[in-house]
Design a protein around this motif. Structure first.
Motif, PDB file in Angstrom:
ATOM      1  N   PRO A 155       0.803  -1.230   0.000  1.00 52.65           N
ATOM      2  CA  PRO A 155       0.000   0.000   0.000  1.00 52.65           C
ATOM      3  C   PRO A 155       0.836   1.281   0.000  1.00 52.65           C
ATOM      4  CG  PRO A 155      -0.815  -1.560   1.625  1.00 52.65           C
ATOM      5  CD  PRO A 155       0.508  -2.087   1.151  1.00 52.65           C
ATOM      6  N   LEU A 156       2.080   1.195   0.466  1.00 49.68           N
ATOM      7  CA  LEU A 156       2.921   2.381   0.554  1.00 49.68           C
ATOM      8  C   LEU A 156       3.662   2.681  -0.746  1.00 49.68           C
ATOM      9  CD1 LEU A 156       4.427   1.898   4.134  1.00 49.68           C
ATOM     10  CD2 LEU A 156       2.428   3.242   3.454  1.00 49.68           C
ATOM     11  N   GLN A 157       3.803   1.663  -1.624  1.00 49.56           N
ATOM     12  CA  GLN A 157       4.594   1.869  -2.827  1.00 49.56           C
ATOM     13  C   GLN A 157       3.823   1.655  -4.126  1.00 49.56           C
ATOM     14  OE1 GLN A 157       8.515   0.118  -2.896  1.00 49.56           O
ATOM     15  NE2 GLN A 157       8.677   0.108  -0.673  1.00 49.56           N
ATOM     16  N   ASP A 158       2.937   0.685  -4.151  1.00 50.58           N
ATOM     17  CA  ASP A 158       2.219   0.391  -5.390  1.00 50.58           C
ATOM     18  C   ASP A 158       1.145   1.436  -5.670  1.00 50.58           C
ATOM     19  OD1 ASP A 158       2.346  -3.152  -4.693  1.00 50.58           O
ATOM     20  OD2 ASP A 158       3.650  -1.916  -5.961  1.00 50.58           O
ATOM     21  N   ILE A 159       0.950   1.721  -6.960  1.00 48.77           N
ATOM     22  CA  ILE A 159      -0.073   2.665  -7.399  1.00 48.77           C
ATOM     23  C   ILE A 159      -1.289   1.869  -7.880  1.00 48.77           C
ATOM     24  CG2 ILE A 159      -0.666   4.469  -9.060  1.00 48.77           C
ATOM     25  CD1 ILE A 159       2.295   5.234  -9.095  1.00 48.77           C
ATOM     26  N   VAL A 160      -2.393   2.017  -7.183  1.00 49.60           N
ATOM     27  CA  VAL A 160      -3.622   1.292  -7.510  1.00 49.60           C
ATOM     28  C   VAL A 160      -4.645   2.280  -8.075  1.00 49.60           C
ATOM     29  CG1 VAL A 160      -5.485  -0.165  -6.642  1.00 49.60           C
ATOM     30  CG2 VAL A 160      -3.179  -0.346  -5.648  1.00 49.60           C
ATOM     31  N   THR A 161      -5.208   1.929  -9.232  1.00 52.02           N
ATOM     32  CA  THR A 161      -6.248   2.771  -9.829  1.00 52.02           C
ATOM     33  C   THR A 161      -7.505   1.951 -10.071  1.00 52.02           C
ATOM     34  OG1 THR A 161      -5.504   2.342 -12.104  1.00 52.02           O
ATOM     35  CG2 THR A 161      -4.559   4.258 -10.977  1.00 52.02           C
ATOM     36  N   VAL A 162      -8.649   2.587  -9.914  1.00 56.88           N
ATOM     37  CA  VAL A 162      -9.944   1.993 -10.234  1.00 56.88           C
ATOM     38  C   VAL A 162     -10.610   2.905 -11.246  1.00 56.88           C
ATOM     39  CG1 VAL A 162     -12.197   1.286  -9.371  1.00 56.88           C
ATOM     40  CG2 VAL A 162     -10.169   0.945  -7.961  1.00 56.88           C
ATOM     41  N   ASP A 163     -10.906   2.350 -12.417  1.00 53.70           N
ATOM     42  CA  ASP A 163     -11.477   3.136 -13.515  1.00 53.70           C
ATOM     43  C   ASP A 163     -10.589   4.343 -13.844  1.00 53.70           C
ATOM     44  OD1 ASP A 163     -13.642   1.397 -13.609  1.00 53.70           O
ATOM     45  OD2 ASP A 163     -14.821   2.606 -12.206  1.00 53.70           O
ATOM     46  N   GLY A 164      -9.277   4.120 -13.741  1.00 57.54           N
ATOM     47  CA  GLY A 164      -8.318   5.152 -14.113  1.00 57.54           C
ATOM     48  C   GLY A 164      -8.005   6.169 -13.035  1.00 57.54           C
ATOM     49  N   LYS A 165      -8.662   6.077 -11.873  1.00 54.17           N
ATOM     50  CA  LYS A 165      -8.452   7.044 -10.802  1.00 54.17           C
ATOM     51  C   LYS A 165      -7.704   6.387  -9.645  1.00 54.17           C
ATOM     52  CE  LYS A 165     -10.893  10.255  -7.766  1.00 54.17           C
ATOM     53  NZ  LYS A 165     -12.223  10.796  -7.353  1.00 54.17           N
ATOM     54  N   ARG A 166      -6.601   7.018  -9.231  1.00 53.53           N
ATOM     55  CA  ARG A 166      -5.805   6.446  -8.152  1.00 53.53           C
ATOM     56  C   ARG A 166      -6.569   6.485  -6.834  1.00 53.53           C
ATOM     57  NH1 ARG A 166       0.480   7.854  -6.341  1.00 53.53           N
ATOM     58  NH2 ARG A 166       0.611   6.174  -4.782  1.00 53.53           N
ATOM     59  N   ILE A 167      -6.434   5.417  -6.063  1.00 51.96           N
ATOM     60  CA  ILE A 167      -7.100   5.358  -4.759  1.00 51.96           C
ATOM     61  C   ILE A 167      -6.060   5.353  -3.650  1.00 51.96           C
ATOM     62  CG2 ILE A 167      -9.123   4.174  -5.686  1.00 51.96           C
ATOM     63  CD1 ILE A 167      -8.048   1.572  -4.497  1.00 51.96           C
ATOM     64  N   ARG A 168      -6.406   5.988  -2.531  1.00 55.54           N
ATOM     65  CA  ARG A 168      -5.510   6.073  -1.382  1.00 55.54           C
ATOM     66  C   ARG A 168      -6.314   5.883  -0.111  1.00 55.54           C
ATOM     67  NH1 ARG A 168      -3.689  10.208  -4.837  1.00 55.54           N
ATOM     68  NH2 ARG A 168      -1.450  10.173  -5.291  1.00 55.54           N
ATOM     69  N   ASP A 169      -5.666   5.261   0.874  1.00 54.58           N
ATOM     70  CA  ASP A 169      -6.319   5.021   2.158  1.00 54.58           C
ATOM     71  C   ASP A 169      -6.071   6.217   3.078  1.00 54.58           C
ATOM     72  OD1 ASP A 169      -6.080   2.586   4.840  1.00 54.58           O
ATOM     73  OD2 ASP A 169      -7.712   3.876   4.221  1.00 54.58           O
ATOM     74  N   ARG A 170      -6.625   7.359   2.704  1.00 52.07           N
ATOM     75  CA  ARG A 170      -6.412   8.568   3.491  1.00 52.07           C
ATOM     76  C   ARG A 170      -7.704   9.191   3.987  1.00 52.07           C
ATOM     77  NH1 ARG A 170      -1.774  11.760  -0.060  1.00 52.07           N
ATOM     78  NH2 ARG A 170      -0.102  10.237   0.250  1.00 52.07           N
ATOM     79  N   GLU A 171      -8.812   8.637   3.544  1.00 54.22           N
ATOM     80  CA  GLU A 171     -10.097   9.223   3.909  1.00 54.22           C
ATOM     81  C   GLU A 171     -10.434   8.926   5.371  1.00 54.22           C
ATOM     82  OE1 GLU A 171     -14.121   9.815   1.420  1.00 54.22           O
ATOM     83  OE2 GLU A 171     -13.593   7.732   1.818  1.00 54.22           O
ATOM     84  N   LYS A 172     -10.936   9.908   6.039  1.00 51.39           N
ATOM     85  CA  LYS A 172     -11.361   9.735   7.419  1.00 51.39           C
ATOM     86  C   LYS A 172     -12.457   8.671   7.486  1.00 51.39           C
ATOM     87  CE  LYS A 172     -13.839  12.152  11.102  1.00 51.39           C
ATOM     88  NZ  LYS A 172     -14.530  13.410  11.479  1.00 51.39           N
TER      89      LYS A 172
END
Length: 235
Positions: A43-60
């Motif tokens: 999760p810290l290095q790989d770039i994950v996209t869903v439908d072309g949009k990058r996702i990050r585990d930063r949301e409250k």
């Protein structure tokens, strides 16, 4: 970390729904389409996209209790343009989704969150989280019918797990019963009551585990407090 778990933590969808998204070839890791459900990422290095949009585990992470009214579907969107429970929580900035389902004609306690791990835990039958309902049904079940209900019924090709049912009152040709189950099959309680010959005329969920709906008004919602969140995480 497994890809579907990361997607759930990012609030994309529940873990099961995330698996469907992966299979449909909508997810890329470092630019490569991934369809393998067991695929692991950093999760810290790989770039994950869903439908072309990058996702990050930063949301409250947010946790909401709602008293769902009848006439709303528990989906993010509806192909028939019916009202969804998300129409009732438009004034929060986080993207949340319902944990499990209450059918269109059922009211009561519904949880919403963007915490995919918690959603998975509360939905999966192996964790045996008890859901309690108050139902009005036609007629008054006999003790034999109640025992059949308690020990499992065959519906839709499977046998339901053991359940609890108690008659609270009977007036004329209707009875009010309290039902407890830990499964969540589609329209399960309605189908079980049909099976013993006492169809449901109204159904309301009043608790999930130790979380109770209480005095929360129909159509309203509130954030869970810290004790309630900790309780759910310890299940």
């Amino acid at each position: 970390m497994r890809l579907q778990k990361f997607m759930a933590q990012c609030g994309i969808a529940s873990r099961r729904k995330s698996e469907e998204i992966i299979i449909s070839k909508r997810v890329k890791v470092n630019g490569k389409v991934i369809t393998e459900l067991g695929y692991k990422i950093d999760p810290l290095q790989d770039i994950v996209t869903v439908d072309g949009k990058r996702i990050r585990d930063r949301e409250k992470k947010v946790y909401i209790m709602m008293n769902k009214p009848k006439g709303y579907v528990t989906t993010v969107s509806d192909e028939f343009n019916r009202k969804t429970v998300l129409d009732l929580v438009k004034d929060i900035k986080e993207r949340v989704y319902p944990i499990g389902r209450l059918d269109f004609d059922t009211s009561g306690l519904l949880l919403l969150t963007n915490d995919g791990e918690l959603a998975y835990k509360l939905i999966h039958p192996k964790f045996e989280v008890v859901k309690t309902y108050i139902a009005t049904i036609k007629g008054r079940p006999s003790e034999e019918e109640l025992e059949r209900f308690r020990h499992g019924l065959e519906i839709d090709g499977y046998i339901t797990s053991k359940a609890e049912i108690e008659i609270l009152s009977s007036i004329d040709d209707k009875s009010v019963v309290r039902i407890k189950i830990h499964e969540g099959k589609n329209r399960q309680i309605r189908k079980m009551c049909d099976k013993i010959g006492h169809p449901v005329t109204s159904l309301k969920r009043i608790s999930i585990g130790n979380l109770e709906l209480g005095t929360l008004k129909k159509g309203c919602w509130r954030y869970l407090d810290n004790d309630e969140i900790e309780y759910l995480k310890k299940i």
